[in-house]
Design a protein around this motif. Structure first.
Motif, PDB file in Angstrom:
ATOM      1  N   VAL A   1      35.192  47.393  38.827  1.00  0.00           N
ATOM      2  CA  VAL A   1      35.265  45.962  39.045  1.00  0.00           C
ATOM      3  C   VAL A   1      33.775  45.241  39.032  1.00  0.00           C
ATOM      4  O   VAL A   1      32.976  46.060  39.842  1.00  0.00           O
ATOM      5  N   LEU A   2      33.502  44.528  38.225  1.00  0.00           N
ATOM      6  CA  LEU A   2      32.284  43.871  38.286  1.00  0.00           C
ATOM      7  C   LEU A   2      32.354  42.627  38.877  1.00  0.00           C
ATOM      8  O   LEU A   2      33.049  41.579  38.370  1.00  0.00           O
ATOM      9  N   THR A   3      31.429  42.360  39.830  1.00  0.00           N
ATOM     10  CA  THR A   3      31.380  41.023  40.538  1.00  0.00           C
ATOM     11  C   THR A   3      30.276  40.352  40.659  1.00  0.00           C
ATOM     12  O   THR A   3      29.159  41.253  40.723  1.00  0.00           O
ATOM     13  N   VAL A   4      30.183  38.967  40.198  1.00  0.00           N
ATOM     14  CA  VAL A   4      28.959  38.398  40.310  1.00  0.00           C
ATOM     15  C   VAL A   4      29.045  36.880  41.100  1.00  0.00           C
ATOM     16  O   VAL A   4      30.024  36.328  40.782  1.00  0.00           O
ATOM     17  N   VAL A   5      28.087  36.843  42.139  1.00  0.00           N
ATOM     18  CA  VAL A   5      28.099  35.600  42.990  1.00  0.00           C
ATOM     19  C   VAL A   5      26.775  34.947  42.957  1.00  0.00           C
ATOM     20  O   VAL A   5      25.730  35.619  42.844  1.00  0.00           O
ATOM     21  N   GLY A   6      26.862  33.793  42.763  1.00  0.00           N
ATOM     22  CA  GLY A   6      25.696  33.116  42.818  1.00  0.00           C
ATOM     23  C   GLY A   6      25.426  31.896  41.728  1.00  0.00           C
ATOM     24  O   GLY A   6      26.376  31.403  41.378  1.00  0.00           O
ATOM     25  N   ASP A   7      24.138  31.661  41.412  1.00  0.00           N
ATOM     26  CA  ASP A   7      23.987  30.517  40.653  1.00  0.00           C
ATOM     27  C   ASP A   7      24.083  30.815  39.039  1.00  0.00           C
ATOM     28  O   ASP A   7      23.163  30.998  38.228  1.00  0.00           O
ATOM     29  N   THR A   8      25.225  30.695  38.503  1.00  0.00           N
ATOM     30  CA  THR A   8      25.721  30.934  37.303  1.00  0.00           C
ATOM     31  C   THR A   8      27.272  30.381  37.289  1.00  0.00           C
ATOM     32  O   THR A   8      27.900  29.660  38.125  1.00  0.00           O
TER      33      THR A   8
ATOM     34  N   ARG B   1      28.862  38.395  49.747  1.00  0.00           N
ATOM     35  CA  ARG B   1      30.052  37.829  49.117  1.00  0.00           C
ATOM     36  C   ARG B   1      30.604  38.950  48.049  1.00  0.00           C
ATOM     37  O   ARG B   1      31.607  39.168  47.717  1.00  0.00           O
ATOM     38  N   ALA B   2      29.527  39.325  47.319  1.00  0.00           N
ATOM     39  CA  ALA B   2      30.023  40.129  45.908  1.00  0.00           C
ATOM     40  C   ALA B   2      30.342  41.361  46.354  1.00  0.00           C
ATOM     41  O   ALA B   2      31.328  41.749  45.757  1.00  0.00           O
ATOM     42  N   ASP B   3      30.021  42.153  47.213  1.00  0.00           N
ATOM     43  CA  ASP B   3      30.542  43.283  47.883  1.00  0.00           C
ATOM     44  C   ASP B   3      31.799  43.255  48.330  1.00  0.00           C
ATOM     45  O   ASP B   3      32.809  43.995  48.053  1.00  0.00           O
ATOM     46  N   THR B   4      32.055  42.004  49.150  1.00  0.00           N
ATOM     47  CA  THR B   4      33.276  41.783  49.818  1.00  0.00           C
ATOM     48  C   THR B   4      34.345  41.434  48.613  1.00  0.00           C
ATOM     49  O   THR B   4      35.587  42.051  48.671  1.00  0.00           O
ATOM     50  N   LEU B   5      34.075  40.700  47.778  1.00  0.00           N
ATOM     51  CA  LEU B   5      35.267  40.470  46.702  1.00  0.00           C
ATOM     52  C   LEU B   5      35.402  41.628  45.809  1.00  0.00           C
ATOM     53  O   LEU B   5      36.319  41.984  45.184  1.00  0.00           O
ATOM     54  N   GLY B   6      34.337  42.596  45.474  1.00  0.00           N
ATOM     55  CA  GLY B   6      34.556  43.544  44.892  1.00  0.00           C
ATOM     56  C   GLY B   6      35.500  44.633  45.422  1.00  0.00           C
ATOM     57  O   GLY B   6      36.341  45.344  44.905  1.00  0.00           O
ATOM     58  N   ARG B   7      35.325  44.681  46.704  1.00  0.00           N
ATOM     59  CA  ARG B   7      36.104  45.437  47.575  1.00  0.00           C
ATOM     60  C   ARG B   7      37.719  45.044  47.571  1.00  0.00           C
ATOM     61  O   ARG B   7      38.486  45.918  47.263  1.00  0.00           O
ATOM     62  N   TYR B   8      37.781  43.688  47.869  1.00  0.00           N
ATOM     63  CA  TYR B   8      39.267  43.364  47.841  1.00  0.00           C
ATOM     64  C   TYR B   8      40.089  43.285  46.145  1.00  0.00           C
ATOM     65  O   TYR B   8      40.914  43.578  46.026  1.00  0.00           O
ATOM     66  N   ALA B   9      39.206  43.237  45.206  1.00  0.00           N
ATOM     67  CA  ALA B   9      39.598  43.456  43.821  1.00  0.00           C
ATOM     68  C   ALA B   9      40.046  44.978  43.527  1.00  0.00           C
ATOM     69  O   ALA B   9      41.140  45.152  42.958  1.00  0.00           O
ATOM     70  N   THR B  10      39.108  45.796  43.998  1.00  0.00           N
ATOM     71  CA  THR B  10      39.605  47.362  43.950  1.00  0.00           C
ATOM     72  C   THR B  10      40.509  47.712  44.506  1.00  0.00           C
ATOM     73  O   THR B  10      41.656  48.438  44.172  1.00  0.00           O
ATOM     74  N   GLN B  11      40.492  47.447  45.811  1.00  0.00           N
ATOM     75  CA  GLN B  11      41.413  48.263  46.973  1.00  0.00           C
ATOM     76  C   GLN B  11      42.952  47.504  47.137  1.00  0.00           C
ATOM     77  O   GLN B  11      43.674  48.061  47.218  1.00  0.00           O
ATOM     78  N   PHE B  12      42.840  46.017  46.869  1.00  0.00           N
ATOM     79  CA  PHE B  12      43.969  45.280  47.106  1.00  0.00           C
ATOM     80  C   PHE B  12      44.443  44.409  45.635  1.00  0.00           C
ATOM     81  O   PHE B  12      45.271  43.669  45.623  1.00  0.00           O
ATOM     82  N   GLY B  13      43.656  44.764  44.605  1.00  0.00           N
ATOM     83  CA  GLY B  13      44.045  43.853  43.409  1.00  0.00           C
ATOM     84  C   GLY B  13      43.931  42.515  43.254  1.00  0.00           C
ATOM     85  O   GLY B  13      43.994  41.822  42.143  1.00  0.00           O
TER      86      GLY B  13
END
Length: 432
Positions: free
Chosen positions: A197-204, A374-386
């Motif tokens: 899972v690739l997660t990007v958070v911020g000015d984009t 936030r990026a780490d948290t979103l990556g976690r929930y996407a990976t572990q809980f879909g």
């Protein structure tokens, strides 16, 4: 306070090769966090390959097809960014935070080592990083007081062949025995776009990230036969407490008391999280009030309780205390277990519950206050809980926990006959 624990926008897509991409736009500052979660940790390691996931945390910085050894780090830091990686039983993650104009550089670097590490991996690099891991084991686990506690607790909490039975650092014998081809096969098996899972958070924007992800990751082939980790959700109860007493070169007696609870992300583990905070977080906790401030048998800075957030088996809740001078290990153990046992019979007060929830709220928003958190948290929930949006459910779940639920969980799971694990360190006797 927002109703959700994640009030920022979340957009997702999936590339044709299976890579999941998560974007959360935040224009507050001109920076972006890139976080790549691979669904491979020590729980995935086959027999004879313990420590492989952690070794790859090191190897992934040692060069790839288009990036020379150490150049990944130099390029990110030279662009004003920071980077690191971590491994635990459930996953390995690699992450950078960079000025927003260097987003494309960060994505290119991550794609190059996802698809281009194996051709660049040499025996010399492998041997060098094996030595680095051996040194890390000595420095973090073997040559510091109480350093091997986690290595001892895991086999007591989880039976042989359970995916959490061994620590992430792994076996030096396994690392030494494996040849280059074995490591190349491990990378080819797990470091695939459809296992990440690739997660990007911020000015984009989501459109920008999705286009760049497709540009740099889109041509990487998916892996069709990624083996699942062994199922560790059920751990047979023995009905008996277990333990170990270690005589070692430590400055004072220390006691760990551990219990298996529920997997991270479940309602039961939310209760266990609040319970651990009531029991052992800070000066207002029961352990501090009783053992450090009241009976004065524990060192104030070395008493507490915490959960270990493992998602694929009953996760451990651990309470620990280190003795004051003149206090022996047995007295400390008795005091520690007495406070734990009372959780089932002495109701949690409204003040204790409010304090615990305030501490957890602060902890959560501190994690959410940075783009990398936030990026780490979103990556976690996407990976572990879909679903990365499930991250927004965690804080409300903690805030909904009741005192009755805490007492019920303690009565059910924190009993001595619910496979309680006790690890005791006793100082070696010094000759005159």
């Amino acid at each position: 306070m927002p109703d959700s624990g994640y009030p920022w926008p979340i957009e997702t897509t999936r590339l044709d090769n299976g890579l999941r991409v998560v974007v959360s736009e935040d224009r507050t500052a001109p920076a972006v966090a890139v976080n790549l979660w691979y669904d491979v940790g020590s729980r995935h390691e086959p027999d004879g390959q313990t420590g492989f996931a952690h070794l790859f945390e090191h190897l992934m910085f040692e060069g790839s097809v288009n990036v020379a050894k150490t150049e990944h780090m130099k390029l990110i830091q030279g662009s004003g960014g920071s980077l690191n990686a971590t491994t635990n039983p459930d996953r390995t993650n690699y992450f950078e935070t960079v000025p927003a104009e260097h987003l494309e550089l960060a994505l290119w670097l991550e794609a190059d080592r996802m698809g281009g590490l194996v051709p660049a991996l040499t025996e010399e690099t492998l041997d060098n990083q094996r030595d680095v891991v051996k040194n890390e084991r000595r420095q973090r686990y073997e040559n510091v007081p109480y350093g091997d506690a986690w290595l001892r607790l895991l086999p007591l909490l989880y039976p042989p062949r359970h995916p959490y039975h061994h620590a992430t650092i792994g076996s030096m014998a396994d690392l030494n025995a494996a040849d280059l081809a074995t490591f190349q096969a491990f990378h080819a098996t797990y470091y695939a776009p459809n296992n990440a899972v690739l997660t990007v958070v911020g000015d984009t924007t989501a459109a920008e990230v999705f286009a760049l992800a497709d540009k740099y990751f889109g041509a990487l082939p998916m892996r069709a036969d990624i083996p699942a980790a062994p199922d560790g959700r059920t751990v047979p109860l023995t009905g008996q407490p277990a333990g170990e007493t270690v005589t070692a070169d430590v400055p004072a007696p220390r006691v760990y008391v551990a219990h298996r609870t529920h997997p991270f992300g479940t309602p039961g583990y939310d209760v266990a999280t609040v319970l651990a905070t009531v029991l052992g977080s800070g000066r207002g906790s029961r352990l501090y009030q009783r053992l450090a401030d009241g009976e004065r048998i524990a060192q104030p800075d070395l008493v507490g309780a915490y959960g270990v957030d493992l998602a694929h088996a009953p996760a451990p809740l651990i309470a620990t205390a280190t003795a004051r001078p003149g206090v022996d290990a047995e007295r400390l153990r008795a005091g520690l277990t007495e406070v734990i046992d009372e959780l089932a019979t002495v109701p949690v007060t409204a003040a204790e519950l409010d304090r615990a929830k305030a501490l957890l709220s602060t902890l959560w928003w501190r994690q959410m206050s940075t783009v990398d958190g936030r990026a780490d948290t979103l990556g976690r929930y996407a990976t572990q809980f879909g679903d990365p949006a499930k991250a927004g459910e965690r804080l409300p779940a903690w805030l909904a926990v009741t005192a009755e639920q805490i007492n019920e969980l303690a009565a059910e799971l924190l009993r001595p006959d619910h496979d309680r694990v006790t690890l005791i360190y006793v100082p070696e006797e010094k000759s005159a």
